[in-house]
Design an enzyme around this catalytic site. Sequence first.
Site: not given
Length: 518
Positions: A128, A286
């Site tokens: 990421a 999240d």
Amino acid sequence: MGRLRRGLFIAFIVFRYGLDELLLNSFAHPWLRGLARVISVGRDVRTPRAQRLREALERLGPIFVKFGQVLSTRRDLLPPDLADELAKLQDRVPPFDSAVAVATIERAFQKPVNAVFESFDLKPVASASIAQVHFATLRDKAGGIRDVAVKVLRPGMLPVIEKDLALLRTMAVWVERLSVDGRRLKPREVVAEFDKYLHDELDLVREASNAAQLRRNMEGLNLVMVPEMFWDCCHGEVIVMERMKGVPISQVQRLRDAGVDIPKLARDGVTIFFTQVFRDGFFHADMHPGNIQVSLDEATFGRYISLDFGIVGTLTEYDKEYLAQNFTAFFRRDYKRVAQLHIESGWVPPQTRVDELEAAVRAVCEPYFDRPLKEISLGMVLMRLFQASRRFNVEIQPQLVLLQKTLLNIEGLGRQLDPDLDLWSTAKPFLESWMNEQIGPKRFLQQLRDQAPMYAKILPMLPRLMHDYLQRPAQDDRQLLVQLIQEQRKVRQNQRALGWALLGFVAGTLVALLAVFH
């Protein structure tokens, strides 16, 4: 020069995707609107503005992608089309060189990587914008071999972040000065919130501590698993955690074929969320499908597996009490009380009319009570309330924005698993029990128990404290009275002196005038 080049590249992307026309049309100055019409000549800007904005942010790179992701949660600030489109943003970042990851690990622990791990897989399993993950094996303190996941921070992130944040701050200032909606959107506050969010994510030890707290909180619930952190191998740039083995929750058919009770899985997700929010006041913020797996191991079959703890939300006791009273008023359709709570909390300007805010809340909430329960979306109710609040300049607190975003994720995930999921019937018993504990006799007794050690310490001292209190004020009052009298005398003396001076000035002026006329 680096910032100048970056600024020119951003300007090119803005022009390429027609964002200049989008921005200039929102400015109040007529000459800027005219400029927007001129520069749009010859360019195709028929693509929806939200799509153009999303594509531009993806082109600008991972930092702007993350900014768009954070911005998408602020539905109290953005029009619905922009918020919906920005929610589609995904990190699409290639992994960095494994040799760099190894060098980062060796720098963090001051020893070769093969001295830290029994084995280390050079091929990353996930990548990421902030970090990437490698699998490894580790010998624990008991001498056993453990499968672990190693998260390594992407190198050189801080300088890149600081450069882009500086540009974002400059852009925010100009948007706030020139745009009609600039002040309401509070771009500088949004950038400051993004700044804090990014710097929190850059500290991997903070993420590890979040995971440890959630793991403790969820013990005994037997619905969710949180990886164990190996604290001897945790550093600001590297953290090592237990390797979790499960099936991504998005692979519903594979889970169904394995024998997982899908409707129960959906209900368990709702239970986990409400437990974290209302019991613990500390929740995973999240919870999108990429961060959730389901265990197929015999001992933990059907349990959730939570991953990636960079973003967590917290609620204070005041937040919980506010939510309890709001939920109570909402269930009773007491919209006036909901409006009063907003004003009492200071989120709405004190001059706001209660009846107007009450009407706005009623317009949002009332239509949902005539629908079947399974068609009611609490996340959508919150989202519409936030959108309606823009008219009243409501200050939406960051922790409640995270709560609304997480609730939307949970609700969407739950209904993806079970389209007939009735969030209200699943959550209502939990909420009613929790509200009784918050505002009922149980809460009162719990507070007495919590404060008992302090009371036990204070009670024996109470007679002496009362005696001291009754003795001191009399002496203090006499001293204060003497000081006041002395100050009053000084004031009177100054007033007399000023009066004589003024009288002398007037007299002198009269004498001078008489001398002139004579």
